[in-house]
Write a protein that holds these residues in place. Structure first.
Motif, PDB file in Angstrom:
ATOM      1  N   SER A 628       0.602  -1.008   0.099  1.00 38.82           N
ATOM      2  CA  SER A 628      -0.303  -0.247  -0.089  1.00 38.82           C
ATOM      3  C   SER A 628       0.557   1.347  -0.251  1.00 38.82           C
ATOM      4  N   ALA A 629       0.224   2.516  -0.419  1.00 40.52           N
ATOM      5  CA  ALA A 629       1.035   3.661  -0.038  1.00 40.52           C
ATOM      6  C   ALA A 629       1.226   4.244   1.011  1.00 40.52           C
ATOM      7  N   ASP A 630      -0.246   3.715   1.560  1.00 44.21           N
ATOM      8  CA  ASP A 630       0.481   4.036   3.602  1.00 44.21           C
ATOM      9  C   ASP A 630       1.565   3.447   3.937  1.00 44.21           C
ATOM     10  N   THR A 631       2.191   2.315   3.634  1.00 46.36           N
ATOM     11  CA  THR A 631       3.185   2.102   3.742  1.00 46.36           C
ATOM     12  C   THR A 631       4.286   2.085   3.561  1.00 46.36           C
ATOM     13  N   ILE A 632       4.199   2.459   1.977  1.00 43.26           N
ATOM     14  CA  ILE A 632       5.466   3.313   1.935  1.00 43.26           C
ATOM     15  C   ILE A 632       5.758   4.151   2.486  1.00 43.26           C
ATOM     16  N   ARG A 633       4.571   5.340   2.312  1.00 43.76           N
ATOM     17  CA  ARG A 633       5.498   6.137   3.539  1.00 43.76           C
ATOM     18  C   ARG A 633       5.586   6.678   5.055  1.00 43.76           C
ATOM     19  N   ASP A 634       5.221   6.106   5.265  1.00 41.46           N
ATOM     20  CA  ASP A 634       5.504   5.577   6.439  1.00 41.46           C
ATOM     21  C   ASP A 634       6.978   5.313   6.477  1.00 41.46           C
ATOM     22  N   LEU A 635       7.483   4.157   5.461  1.00 44.30           N
ATOM     23  CA  LEU A 635       8.913   3.813   4.965  1.00 44.30           C
ATOM     24  C   LEU A 635      10.104   5.264   4.926  1.00 44.30           C
ATOM     25  N   VAL A 636       9.637   6.142   4.051  1.00 40.58           N
ATOM     26  CA  VAL A 636       9.846   7.804   3.819  1.00 40.58           C
ATOM     27  C   VAL A 636       9.968   8.307   5.095  1.00 40.58           C
ATOM     28  N   ARG A 637       8.588   8.406   5.884  1.00 38.25           N
ATOM     29  CA  ARG A 637       8.720   9.210   6.400  1.00 38.25           C
ATOM     30  C   ARG A 637      10.213   8.697   7.671  1.00 38.25           C
ATOM     31  N   SER A 638       9.893   7.340   8.215  1.00 38.40           N
ATOM     32  CA  SER A 638      11.132   6.968   8.950  1.00 38.40           C
ATOM     33  C   SER A 638      12.842   7.108   8.285  1.00 38.40           C
ATOM     34  N   GLY A 639      12.828   8.329   7.140  1.00 40.42           N
ATOM     35  CA  GLY A 639      13.731   7.830   6.774  1.00 40.42           C
ATOM     36  C   GLY A 639      14.896   7.129   5.480  1.00 40.42           C
ATOM     37  N   VAL A 640      13.856   6.168   5.161  1.00 40.36           N
ATOM     38  CA  VAL A 640      14.455   5.245   3.866  1.00 40.36           C
ATOM     39  C   VAL A 640      14.281   6.934   3.026  1.00 40.36           C
ATOM     40  N   ARG A 641      16.127   6.150   2.287  1.00 40.34           N
ATOM     41  CA  ARG A 641      15.914   6.803   0.695  1.00 40.34           C
ATOM     42  C   ARG A 641      16.241   6.084   0.012  1.00 40.34           C
ATOM     43  N   ASP A 642      16.395   5.134   0.302  1.00 38.52           N
ATOM     44  CA  ASP A 642      16.923   3.792  -1.072  1.00 38.52           C
ATOM     45  C   ASP A 642      15.801   2.653  -0.957  1.00 38.52           C
ATOM     46  N   ILE A 643      15.510   2.535  -2.605  1.00 41.26           N
ATOM     47  CA  ILE A 643      14.323   2.121  -2.623  1.00 41.26           C
ATOM     48  C   ILE A 643      14.513   0.576  -3.022  1.00 41.26           C
ATOM     49  N   ASN A 644      15.674   0.559  -2.673  1.00 41.39           N
ATOM     50  CA  ASN A 644      16.315  -0.802  -2.666  1.00 41.39           C
ATOM     51  C   ASN A 644      15.624  -1.533  -0.907  1.00 41.39           C
ATOM     52  N   GLN A 645      16.102  -0.730  -0.225  1.00 43.43           N
ATOM     53  CA  GLN A 645      15.541  -1.036   0.989  1.00 43.43           C
ATOM     54  C   GLN A 645      14.408  -1.285   0.929  1.00 43.43           C
ATOM     55  N   ILE A 646      13.810  -0.558   0.551  1.00 44.57           N
ATOM     56  CA  ILE A 646      11.871  -0.966   0.648  1.00 44.57           C
ATOM     57  C   ILE A 646      11.630  -1.871   0.122  1.00 44.57           C
ATOM     58  N   LYS A 647      12.660  -2.333  -0.914  1.00 43.85           N
ATOM     59  CA  LYS A 647      12.230  -4.100  -2.243  1.00 43.85           C
ATOM     60  C   LYS A 647      12.536  -4.455  -0.812  1.00 43.85           C
ATOM     61  N   ALA A 648      13.456  -4.497  -0.316  1.00 45.49           N
ATOM     62  CA  ALA A 648      13.981  -5.683   1.177  1.00 45.49           C
ATOM     63  C   ALA A 648      13.025  -6.129   1.624  1.00 45.49           C
ATOM     64  N   VAL A 649      12.236  -4.640   2.693  1.00 46.70           N
ATOM     65  CA  VAL A 649      11.364  -4.842   3.740  1.00 46.70           C
ATOM     66  C   VAL A 649       9.588  -4.810   3.395  1.00 46.70           C
ATOM     67  N   THR A 650       9.306  -4.285   2.195  1.00 45.68           N
ATOM     68  CA  THR A 650       7.821  -4.455   1.171  1.00 45.68           C
ATOM     69  C   THR A 650       7.653  -5.421   0.155  1.00 45.68           C
ATOM     70  N   LYS A 651       9.173  -6.077  -0.815  1.00 41.31           N
ATOM     71  CA  LYS A 651       9.222  -6.748  -1.978  1.00 41.31           C
ATOM     72  C   LYS A 651       8.357  -5.895  -2.801  1.00 41.31           C
ATOM     73  N   ALA A 652       7.961  -4.764  -2.865  1.00 36.23           N
ATOM     74  CA  ALA A 652       7.226  -3.766  -3.330  1.00 36.23           C
ATOM     75  C   ALA A 652       8.557  -4.362  -4.712  1.00 36.23           C
TER      76      ALA A 652
END
Length: 706
Positions: A628-652
């Motif tokens: 979801s967009a909310d899941t991505i937004r929470d990661l961005v607000r937590s300081g994530v700036r690498d889409i590879n990290q988002i990928k590792a956490v969420t499988k996006a």
């Protein structure tokens, strides 16, 4: 045939295709020979193709262009994209619920069967063109005229790209890009020119899979299940664009389509996927798709646009307004409601900061939502080719998103640029061509006031176009050259001028050819108090009859009067545009721009009280992994700036589509959170851009490999 077929159309011929039978969940269904599984299922009233393994959410089609994998089904046990796979007699199709048990599938490869391996063929070509749309075809034609050895590949079964979905007449230049001709007819014209060129070879139903460091391009010839490598001297990427998605609650429900998917069903396959359509997006794509829906007998119950004005051509907006379609600017969708498919939408007005205004929410009944919120270039092949230092060019939407007329002209220029790169001695490309290309790509100008009360004679055309856009068919078709557009500015508004004693002869050609249906002809000669007004209409003649009292509207859709129909005809050279003559009071005659028909449009038989059930789905960004967009937004607000990290956490971005639909949405969330994209690390891109069965590759090897 099932009731979801379109059996009559004002522009398109109804095919007399052979009927074949196939199985869906072991039940026999009928399909038209040559159509895709997705179209056949929807024609049979089936729009749930499977359920997502993460949340059991129902899935249908979204893009119908092979760019996402939301429409996956199992054919004889193997997963395929239903929008890209043709129905075959006796085929057994099942929902893609969960993963297939691969232990039950026959072995297709083993390391001990080296004798069965097939040497991967490597073909050398002067030019490889990926994409048989307007840009790719135009480039191939220029190169073919020069005798250049060209291979043109496209993943569809017909050439033309998005042209085959466009039933309206095109804007632009009559001489340069076939303005005044319908897109479906332009596709045929370009295809015919390709057929006449001996040096151009065409492979249809061929998917470009990947680009390798050896400067080769992997091609999968789907029908032959054959994998081939092509090593071109020059690569032209003319792969077009993919549609953007939009995160909102319930945005993956069956019945929510990209505009291209809707037009594919309605205009290519003559399938009626809906009775009541709601549109998100007021650009040209959304406005045109809404008009195509009306032509197919589909209600358009509303259109929302987040900006204060629609971004598409005003003449396209006017077409919908004449039919009473509610167009709500500064509005957006909040939610799509329904358990298994769309039943209604919840919308709201936006404030100056594009935030929903509390208290403005309203719910609208519909069974289909069309998302038309922009396009992204399919440019991964171009970027990878540059990375491996191939000689590569891009044209059309793969280079810059613009209208199809601009893509045609850009393809022409790119073809000549490639010829010069290959060392052919040809004249320099005129600088005026590049200037004209920019004009064709330009955005529409501001809406200008018009003096529709002017009476330049006893009979004359009235130009209801109020916006500067590149367009000249009316000037090119007038036999007495009485309609003028500035030769130095094709964007200028047309003017009617009586010169050298020549007068309008009431031939009505300008009325018939206008792409915006924005010209009427007013004739005061017989009755100055009740002149005859000729109005263009792209609907079947049986909708009206002589003597009918019809409501006529101004350009904004306001009804001016009810007037009698006196005559109807179609000009032979401008087929499928009906010219309807009405007799109107003199005080409104020059203001009349269209006729409002009442044949069920905007007359939904269902009531909103039925649709209180909310969807359980979230606002999905990654359609493959249902992130979801909310899941991505929470990661961005937590300081994530690498889409590879988002990928590792969420499988996006890890799903079958390889991030084609979600990466742009993830970047949009970064921007919304005031994070500069300069701070964002892009994800690692897969070496293979398009899914291909492993068994197709398993028995292949290149020379020198074991």
């Amino acid at each position: 045939m099932p009731h979801n077929r379109i059996n009559s159309h004002p522009i398109l011929e109804i095919p007399k295709s052979k009927t074949i039978k196939f199985l869906w969940q072991q039940k026999p269904l009928q399909a038209r020979e040559g159509e895709t599984i997705a179209s056949a299922l929807i024609a049979n009233g089936i729009d749930i193709f499977g359920h997502h393994p993460k949340d059991e959410a129902p899935l249908g089609i979204f893009c119908a262009n092979g760019q996402c994998s939301q429409c996956m089904v199992l054919v004889d046990g193997k997963p395929v994209k239903s929008c890209m796979t043709k129905v075959k007699p006796g085929m057994s199709v099942m929902p893609a619920d969960g993963l297939p048990d691969i232990s039950t599938l026959p072995a297709v490869y083993s390391t001990s069967s080296a004798s069965q391996e097939k040497l991967t063929e490597i073909i050398n070509k002067s030019v490889l063109i990926i994409g048989g749309g307007p840009a790719g075809l135009s480039a191939a034609i220029e190169l073919g005229k020069l005798g250049v050895d060209v291979l043109l590949v496209d993943d569809k079964s017909h050439l033309g790209g998005k042209l085959v979905l466009q039933t309206h007449r095109f804007f632009g230049s009559t001489k340069a890009v076939y303005a005044g001709t319908r897109g479906v007819d332009i596709a045929k014209l370009l295809s015919q020119q390709i057929d006449e060129l001996d040096s151009v070879e065409v492979w249809l139903e061929t998917t470009a899979v990947a680009i390798f460091e050896e400067k080769t391009v992997g091609l999968w010839r789907v029908e032959k299940d054959e994998y081939i490598l092509v090593k071109p001297d020059v690569l032209l990427v003319a792969t077009g664009a993919r549609e953007r998605s939009l995160p909102f609650k319930g945005n993956t429900l069956p019945g929510i389509f990209g505009a291209g998917a809707f037009q594919t069903l309605v205009n290519r396959d003559l399938v009626k996927p809906t009775n009541n359509l709601f549109i998100i997006g007021g650009g040209n794509v959304g406005l045109i798709a809404g008009y195509h829906a009306l032509q197919a007998g589909i209600n358009v119950v509303g259109l929302v646009e987040a900006m204060p004005q629609c971004g598409g051509y005003k003449v396209h907006e006017d077409k919908l307004a004449r039919f009473g379609v509610p167009i709500l600017t500064s509005h957006t969708i909040l939610e799509a409601k329904g358990k298994d498919r769309v039943k209604s939408v919840k919308i709201a007005e936006l404030d100056q900061n594009f935030q929903p205004l509390k208290g403005t929410e309203q719910e609208i009944s519909c069974d289909c939502v069309l998302i038309a919120v922009g396009l992204n270039p399919v440019d991964e092949f171009f970027q990878k080719a540059k990375e491996v230092n191939m000689a590569v060019f891009a044209a059309g939407d793969a280079e810059e998103i613009a209208e199809a007329s601009a893509a045609m002209f850009a393809g022409k220029i790119k073809g000549l640029e490639i010829a010069k790169h290959l060392g052919l001695e040809i004249p320099e490309i005129p600088e005026q061509w590049r200037e004209f290309e920019n004009i064709l790509k330009s955005r529409p100008g501001e809406v200008l006031p018009l003096n529709e009360d002017a009476h330049p004679g006893d009979v004359f055309p009235v130009m209801h176009c109020r916006q500067e856009i590149p367009c000249d068919p009316c000037a090119s078709v007038c036999p007495n050259n009485l309609i003028r557009i500035d030769l130095d500015n094709i964007r200028g508004l047309p003017e009617f001028c009586s010169l050298d004693g020549k007068k309008c002869i009431a031939c009505e050609r300008c009325v018939a050819i206008c792409p915006g249906l924005a010209i009427t002809l007013v004739d005061f000669r017989e009755d100055p108090q009740h002149p005859i007004v000729s109005i263009p209409l792209e609907f079947p003649q049986n909708y009206l009859k002589i003597g009918d009292q019809v409501p006529v509207t101004d350009v904004d859709g306001n009804i001016l009067a009810k007037v009698p129909v006196t005559y109807m005809r179609t000009l032979r050279q401008f087929s499928h545009t009906l010219i309807v003559r009405v007799q109107a009071p003199a005080d409104v005659a020059t203001k009349i721009a269209g006729i409002r028909l009442f044949f069920g449009w905007n007359q939904s038989e269902e009531t909103i009280d039925q649709y209180h059930q909310q969807t359980q789905q979230e606002n999905i960004v990654c359609r493959c992994e249902h992130v979801s967009a909310d899941t991505i937004r929470d990661l961005v607000r937590s300081g994530v700036r690498d889409i590879n990290q988002i990928k590792a956490v969420t499988k996006a971005t890890m799903g079958a589509c390889g991030g084609k639909t979600c990466i742009s949405l993830i970047k949009k969330i970064f921007r919304e959170e005031d994070v500069s994209l300069d701070e964002v690390t892009d994800p690692t891109q897969r070496p293979v851009f398009v899914e291909i069965p492993l068994d197709t590759l398993a028995n292949q090897h290149q020379e020198g490999q074991q």
